[in-house]
Write a protein that holds these residues in place. Structure first.
Motif, PDB file in Angstrom:
ATOM      1  N   SER A 220      78.558  -8.469 -47.495  1.00 19.70           N
ATOM      2  CA  SER A 220      80.047  -8.268 -47.163  1.00 19.70           C
ATOM      3  C   SER A 220      79.939  -7.143 -47.545  1.00 19.70           C
ATOM      4  N   THR A 221      79.311  -6.489 -47.259  1.00 16.51           N
ATOM      5  CA  THR A 221      78.849  -4.530 -46.971  1.00 16.51           C
ATOM      6  C   THR A 221      79.199  -4.343 -45.290  1.00 16.51           C
ATOM      7  N   VAL A 222      77.638  -5.263 -45.271  1.00 15.65           N
ATOM      8  CA  VAL A 222      77.177  -4.787 -44.015  1.00 15.65           C
ATOM      9  C   VAL A 222      78.386  -5.496 -43.067  1.00 15.65           C
ATOM     10  N   PHE A 223      78.467  -7.112 -43.535  1.00 15.84           N
ATOM     11  CA  PHE A 223      79.305  -8.037 -42.763  1.00 15.84           C
ATOM     12  C   PHE A 223      80.925  -7.222 -42.072  1.00 15.84           C
ATOM     13  N   GLU A 224      81.112  -6.371 -43.569  1.00 13.54           N
ATOM     14  CA  GLU A 224      82.977  -6.298 -43.086  1.00 13.54           C
ATOM     15  C   GLU A 224      82.285  -4.783 -42.481  1.00 13.54           C
TER      16      GLU A 224
END
Lengths: 350, 337
Positions: B166-170
């Motif tokens: 999620s880090t990269v996605f967010e």
């Protein structure tokens, strides 16, 4: 009324996937019921699991093994490595370890094993018999066994239904998540603010969303209960009563999800409350495991969640007792969530 | 780099959902599952008390077992009626035909009685002499202890997987990823910073499950402080390497990773026996990383053997290094992020 209908139709249009998912959940419940049937049918005579470690094969050890496996129908796990068996014992895959060395037998159990006295008695009886007569098994007195009752197909069906309802309690929250997303998206897209600013009454907006939720839950429980009724299964209670229980619980799920969506402002909080909350409520309420085996404080705690009243109602109805009070409690749970949601919506609007 | 770590930590503690799943949820599951399943955690059901009505048997041959009571019946038929009315567990009669055993409805008690009378049928006698030596294993593990370990595994794999991806996605969704990439810092160092930012989260996840399990729910991990530190270290490094692997996966995922990774990791944990120890597929479950980590933890907590824990730490460190380097290379070379 017109406003309710508009919200209802719009909600249906926007969440066709919710209808598909709940219909799939209904079908899945039917599949789970059928998967459970053979499990309950064969559960009537479970064999005792024992680990066997024979250090040197002799005529005695062969006869002893045959006695345990053939006469007493124990499930033996034979390994030469005691260490491996001790891991299985800690994992509770076996009840004890029997070591056979020459004519000596050592039995190892965990200190909390309740049937230790029985297992020891089975072993002692064999050894006392062969100490007198080495061919004891060959000269055994005939043993005739008859039974008052055995596990019937009806009982297996009732057991499978009880387990399937646990999954129903859990699956219903998938729909809850859809409802919560719907309102969350309304809020994000500005629809919610426009509704609040319009002359639409609180009850109309909530009723419109809830009607769609109720329609979906009816579809899920309708497929499940309908299948059981049409295929003539014995669930241990009236089918209409089962449908009523499902409906009341579904109303609670819809109300609960609505309330979460109105109160919590972030996506993470909504997921945490609906997914996390429902998982915990289902576990505490005895949806997956019999609550009677839980400690007393957890049995008392279970009463605060509707899943307990649903599961207990099924148990009571299957044992022939009444569950009128349980229906009343489930109704109150559902009403409470809707009232709270309405009050919150009105408070936000003002 | 310190700013990236600080930023990630703030994101974690600001999001109530993540905080709930990181801090509260695993500890609650340890408590609920551990308590509810404790009495079900047996390879066979408890036999309990047996009430047997008999006819024509010399009582000296009946075995003396705690919880088994023998009552002489007026007739075999009367005893059978008592069984049908659930007033007796079973009825037994000795006659010229041999032993006749009329069982009741309880299959567990029936199985026990059948075993007892099989023994009598081969001529077992009651004597003062004991033939079987009994002993205790010396180790034990309650369900609470079981879930205290598996719930840490669940949180490091599920939490690490979701937050890693999620880090990269967010960042991409918020538009901060491309802005960060334009900073004077090299892309590789930015990526390493992101991987290192999982350090506090990973530590928090393990601590927040271990401490309440020990202090509130009285679960047992290793017997020594050194053992518990080793256990913490293993889960900590497994957590970071999971985050790192899924951060790498997150570079390629365009849809919300929670919807993809959560069910996938859930299935992985399910097949690894994290939720129910009976769920196990021979030959398959044994090679699943969560199962390997759980087994290493149990080796340490039950038997005090640390070799598998050390191996898990070494393998995780290698996976962490490999995935970080690979991620940094891909992140540096990717034209469109």
């Amino acid at each position: 009324m017109r406003n309710i209908f508009i919200v209802f139709v719009n909600t249906i249009r926007r969440s066709k996937s919710a209808i598909a998912v709940t219909a799939a959940a209904g079908i899945l419940l039917c599949v789970i019921f059928n998967l459970m049937l053979p499990l309950y049918a064969t559960f009537s005579q479970p064999g005792l699991n024992l680990g066997l470690c024979v250090y040197n094969e002799t005529a005695f050890s062969a006869d002893f093994k045959a006695y345990l496996a053939d006469d007493l129908r124990m499930k033996l796990t034979e390994k030469a490595d005691y260490d491996e068996l001790s891991k299985m014992l800690v994992d509770r895959k076996i009840s004890g370890i029997i070591e056979v060395e020459n004519d000596e037998i050592t039995a190892t159990f965990l200190d909390d094993y309740a049937n230790r006295a029985f297992v020891t008695a089975y072993l002692e009886s064999y050894l006392s018999a062969v100490s007198v007569n080495p061919n004891a098994r060959a000269t055994a007195i005939p043993l005739t066994i008859t039974s008052a009752n055995s596990k019937t197909a009806q009982e297996a069906q009732q057991g499978a239904f009880r387990t399937s309802t646990g999954f129903f309690l859990s699956f219903s929250f998938i729909l809850g998540l859809f409802i919560a997303w719907q309102i969350f998206n309304d809020r994000g897209g500005g629809v919610y603010s426009r509704v609040k600013a319009s002359n639409m009454r609180t009850a109309s907006y909530i009723s419109g969303i809830c009607l769609e939720g109720i329609l979906c839950t009816l579809l899920q429980s309708g497929i499940f209960i309908g299948y059981l009724a049409i295929s003539g299964k014995d669930i241990g209670m009236n089918f209409w009563f089962a449908a009523l229980l499902c409906l009341l619980y579904s109303l609670f799920v819809v109300g609960f999800s609505l309330f979460c969506a109105l109160v919590f402002k972030s996506q993470g909080s909504i997921i945490a409350t609906v997914v996390g909350g429902s998982s915990i409520m289902c576990m505490i309420g005895g949806a997956y495991f019999p609550i009677a085996t839980a400690p007393e404080f957890m049995q008392k705690l279970a009463r605060v969640v509707p899943q307990y009243w649903f599961s207990d109602a099924v148990d009571r109805l299957q044992s022939g007792a009444g569950a009128g009070f349980h229906l009343l409690v489930l109704t109150l749970f559902a009403l409470l969530t809707f009232i709270l949601s309405g009050v919150w919506f009105a408070y936000e609007k003002s | 780099m310190i700013y990236i770590i600080k930023k990630q930590f703030l994101i974690l503690i600001r999001d109530k959902g993540s905080l709930f799943f990181t801090v509260l949820f695993p500890a609650l599951l340890v408590m609920i599952l551990g308590n509810m399943l404790d009495k079900l955690d047996n390879p066979d059901s408890v036999i309990g008390d047996i009430n047997l009505q008999y006819i024509g048997i010399n009582t000296k041959i009946l075995p003396k077992i705690d919880g088994v009571s023998f009552i002489e019946a007026s007739s075999f038929e009367a005893a059978k009626i008592a069984v049908e009315a659930d007033a007796a567990t079973a009825a037994v009669q000795f006659s010229e035909r041999g032993i006749e055993l009329y069982q009741g409805r309880d299959s567990i008690k029936n199985r026990a009685l059948e075993s007892v009378f099989r023994g009598i049928s081969i001529g077992a006698v009651n004597s003062e002499k004991t033939f079987v030596q009994t002993k205790n294993l010396g180790y034990n593990r309650t369900m609470l202890d079981y879930y205290a370990v598996t719930m840490i595994a669940m949180i490091v794999f599920m939490g690490g997987g979701v937050s890693g991806a999620s880090t990269v996605f967010e960042e991409r969704k918020n538009g901060t990823l491309s802005r960060t990439a334009m900073s004077p810092k090299s892309r590789a160092s930015l990526y390493f910073g992101t991987v290192l930012s999982f350090l506090p989260q990973s530590a928090l996840q393990v601590i927040c499950t271990m401490l309440p399990s020990i202090l509130i729910f009285n679960a047992h991990y290793a017997n020594t402080i050194a053992g518990n530190l080793l256990l913490f270290s293993m889960f900590f490094i497994v957590g970071i390497s999971t985050c790192s692997v899924f951060a790498l996966v997150g570079l390629f995922i365009k849809i919300n990773p929670t919807m993809v990774i959560m069910p996938a990791v859930w299935a992985l944990m399910f097949l690894s026996g994290s939720f129910a120890q009976d769920v196990y597929i021979t030959g398959f479950s044994d090679i699943l990383p969560p199962r390997l980590v759980q087994n290493a933890a149990f080796e340490l907590t039950i038997f005090g053997r640390y070799e598998k824990c050390v191996s898990a730490i070494i393998v995780s460190a290698f996976v962490l290094a490999l995935s970080s380097v690979l991620g940094a290379i891909i992140f540096s070379r990717k034209a469109k992020i």
